[in-house]
Scaffold this motif. Structure first.
Motif, PDB file in Angstrom:
ATOM      1  N   LEU A 224      41.352  41.444  44.725  1.00 21.27           N
ATOM      2  CA  LEU A 224      40.066  42.137  44.505  1.00 21.27           C
ATOM      3  C   LEU A 224      39.883  42.080  42.943  1.00 21.27           C
ATOM      4  N   THR A 225      38.983  41.478  42.317  1.00 14.65           N
ATOM      5  CA  THR A 225      39.094  41.522  40.592  1.00 14.65           C
ATOM      6  C   THR A 225      37.716  41.575  40.290  1.00 14.65           C
ATOM      7  N   ARG A 226      37.289  42.595  39.533  1.00 13.27           N
ATOM      8  CA  ARG A 226      35.918  42.517  38.925  1.00 13.27           C
ATOM      9  C   ARG A 226      35.870  41.655  37.699  1.00 13.27           C
ATOM     10  N   VAL A 227      34.925  40.657  37.828  1.00 12.28           N
ATOM     11  CA  VAL A 227      34.782  39.425  37.067  1.00 12.28           C
ATOM     12  C   VAL A 227      33.368  39.534  36.428  1.00 12.28           C
ATOM     13  N   GLY A 228      32.699  40.418  36.546  1.00 11.89           N
ATOM     14  CA  GLY A 228      31.502  40.760  36.005  1.00 11.89           C
ATOM     15  C   GLY A 228      30.891  42.012  36.324  1.00 11.89           C
ATOM     16  N   LYS A 229      29.655  42.471  35.817  1.00 14.61           N
ATOM     17  CA  LYS A 229      29.032  43.641  36.039  1.00 14.61           C
ATOM     18  C   LYS A 229      28.667  43.821  37.301  1.00 14.61           C
ATOM     19  N   ASP A 230      28.149  42.546  38.115  1.00 20.46           N
ATOM     20  CA  ASP A 230      27.684  42.439  39.384  1.00 20.46           C
ATOM     21  C   ASP A 230      28.447  41.322  40.374  1.00 20.46           C
ATOM     22  N   ARG A 231      29.882  41.145  39.834  1.00 23.65           N
ATOM     23  CA  ARG A 231      30.516  40.028  40.604  1.00 23.65           C
ATOM     24  C   ARG A 231      31.973  40.702  40.934  1.00 23.65           C
ATOM     25  N   LEU A 232      32.271  40.219  42.099  1.00 26.24           N
ATOM     26  CA  LEU A 232      33.903  41.082  42.540  1.00 26.24           C
ATOM     27  C   LEU A 232      34.415  39.809  43.150  1.00 26.24           C
ATOM     28  N   HIS A 233      35.574  39.256  42.405  1.00 27.03           N
ATOM     29  CA  HIS A 233      36.152  38.094  42.892  1.00 27.03           C
ATOM     30  C   HIS A 233      37.264  38.413  44.070  1.00 27.03           C
ATOM     31  N   TYR A 234      37.023  37.697  45.029  1.00 28.47           N
ATOM     32  CA  TYR A 234      37.933  37.953  46.350  1.00 28.47           C
ATOM     33  C   TYR A 234      38.849  36.939  46.633  1.00 28.47           C
ATOM     34  N   ALA A 235      40.154  37.043  46.939  1.00 29.79           N
ATOM     35  CA  ALA A 235      41.027  35.976  47.221  1.00 29.79           C
ATOM     36  C   ALA A 235      42.063  36.570  48.286  1.00 29.79           C
ATOM     37  N   PHE A 236      42.352  35.479  49.159  1.00 26.61           N
ATOM     38  CA  PHE A 236      43.131  35.858  50.165  1.00 26.61           C
ATOM     39  C   PHE A 236      44.312  34.647  50.259  1.00 26.61           C
TER      40      PHE A 236
END
Length: 359
Positions: free
Chosen positions: A272-284
Motif C-alpha cells: 500500500l503506497t500513497r500516490v496522491g492526497k486522495d489516492r492509495l495504490h494497492y498491489a498484491f
C-alpha cells in the motif's frame, strides 16, 4: 505434476523470502504526510468501488482500456442503474423485471439495483483505465493448474449439502466474512459496502472492512508468522515498511476461507503506497504452487471515501437463512426441486470469476 516436483516447488515456496514477491510498485513522486512514527500516514476511509473486476474479461486482449472503451462500459452501467431505479409496478412478477436486477443477470435476482453500490466508473491506475486488476500473467487471468477448479462454498468440503444446516451455507450468508473476497486478502470490490478504514500505530495496523464489520490486524515488525495450526479468519498478517510502501504478508488462512481454491500453502503479499492526497495504490502478489501454475498479481487504486464507515448489521431481522433451510426441508418432503437462488453466483461473479468490467 509429478509428486517430487510438486514437493520441491512447495519447499521453495515455503523458504522464499518476502523480498522475492513481485507486487507492482507505483511510479510516484508524491510525498505522503507523515504519521507520528515518521512513516507515511495511510489513515482514513478509502473505497475500491469500481466496475472493474479482478480478472480481465476475455473480450479484452489488453490491460489498458481506451477512453472510448471505458466510456462505453460506464455509460452502459449508468443506463442499467437508471432503468433499475424506475418505479416498479406493484403487480409485476419477478419474471417481468429482468432489468430490475443490479447487473441484468436474469430473472432470478437477489438485489434490486437501488440496493447496490458497486461503483460507477472503471478503475484507473495512474489515470489509466483498466480492463482488470491482474497484471501478471499478461492475459489478466488466474493461472489455475489443469484439473484444479475454483472452490465451491468452503462449507461443502466436508461432504455436506449446501442447505443441510446453517454451517453449510456460504460464509457471507452466515455473516462470518464478506462475500466475493471483500475482506481480503486480496481486498476486492463487490456489490456494495466497498469502504475500508485504516488505523495505524507503531506496533499494529488495523483495516476495518465495511462489509460484515471484519477487522484485519497487521502485526507490524513481527519476524515470523503464527504456528501453522493457528489459522484465523483473513489469515495471519505481518507488516513492515519498505521506503514509503507498507508491505503486508499473509499466511495461515482459515481452512474455510479460500482464494480461488487455494490450499493451506497460500501466501499473499500486499503493498500500500500513497500516490496522491486522495489516492492509495494497492498491489498484491499471490503464491500457491499446488494450485496455481505460477505466482500472479496485480494492482488498483483506492480513492478517498466520503464520510466514515457505518455499522454493518448483517443479520438483524434477516429471515433469509430460515427461509433457505425451510425450503430445503420442504424439498426433501415433496421431492420437488425449486429454482436455485443465485446468491453464490453473485458472490462468484463479484469476485471476478466472470471476468472484468460489465459488458
Amino acid at each position: 505434476m509429478h509428486r517430487l516436483a510438486l514437493a520441491a516447488s512447495l519447499a521453495a515456496f515455503m523458504l522464499a523470502p518476502a523480498a522475492q514477491a513481485q507486487a507492482p510498485k507505483p511510479a510516484t513522486s508524491y510525498h505522503a504526510p507523515r504519521a507520528a512514527d515518521g512513516h507515511p500516514d495511510l489513515e482514513g476511509t478509502w473505497t475500491n468501488a469500481s466496475l472493474t473486476r479482478l480478472e480481465r474479461n476475455p473480450k479484452y486482449d489488453h490491460l489498458a482500456l481506451t477512453e472510448a472503451e471505458a466510456a462505453q462500459i460506464e455509460g452502459r452501467n449508468k443506463a442499467l442503474i437508471s432503468l433499475g431505479n424506475r418505479p416498479t409496478d406493484p403487480k409485476a412478477k419477478v419474471t417481468d423485471l429482468p432489468a430490475d436486477c443490479s447487473d441484468n443477470r436474469g430473472t432470478n435476482c437477489n438485489y434490486n439495483a437501488a440496493w447496490t453500490d458497486p461503483g460507477a466508473t472503471v478503475m484507473r491506475v495512474a489515470g489509466q483505465p483498466r480492463s482488470g486488476f491482474i497484471t501478471t500473467p499478461a492475459n489478466g487471468r488466474i493461472p489455475m493448474r489443469p484439473g484444479v477448479r475454483p472452490s465451491a462454498p468452503n462449507s461443502l468440503r466436508a461432504g455436506s449439502g449446501p442447505s443441510d444446516n446453517p454451517e453449510t451455507r456460504a460464509l457471507g450468508e452466515r455473516c462470518l466474512l464478506g462475500f466475493g473476497g471483500t475482506s481480503g486478502p486480496i481486498m476486492l470490490p463487490v456489490l456494495y459496502n466497498n469502504t475500508y478504514q485504516i488505523v495505524q500505530s507503531e506496533g499494529h495496523l488495523a483495516i476495518l472492512v465495511e462489509m460484515d464489520h471484519d477487522v484485519r490486524t497487521v502485526r507490524m515488525g513481527a519476524r515470523q508468522h503464527l504456528p501453522a495450526a493457528v489459522r484465523p479468519w483473513m489469515g495471519d498478517s505481518i507488516g513492515w515498511w519498505e521506503g514509503d510502501s507498507l508491505v503486508i504478508e499473509t499466511t495461515n488462512f482459515h481452512p474455510e476461507e479460500t482464494l480461488r481454491g487455494a490450499s493451506d500453502h497460500l501466501k499473499v503479499t500486499e503493498r500500500l503506497t500513497r500516490v496522491g492526497k486522495d489516492r492509495l495504490h494497492y498491489a498484491f502478489w499471490v503464491e500457491d504452487p499446488s494450485v496455481f501454475t505460477e505466482p500472479w498479481g496485480g494492482e488498483y487504486e483506492f480513492a478517498r471515501a466520503r464520510g466514515p464507515v457505518y455499522e454493518y448489521a448483517c443479520h438483524e431481522g434477516n429471515y433469509g437463512l430460515v427461509g433457505i433451510l425451510s425450503g430445503a426441508r420442504a424439498e426433501e418432503r415433496t421431492g420437488v426441486k425449486t429454482a436455485p437462488t443465485n446468491i453464490d453466483q453473485v458472490a462468484k461473479a463479484e469476485d471476478g470469476e466472470e471476468g472484468g468490467p460489465s459488458n
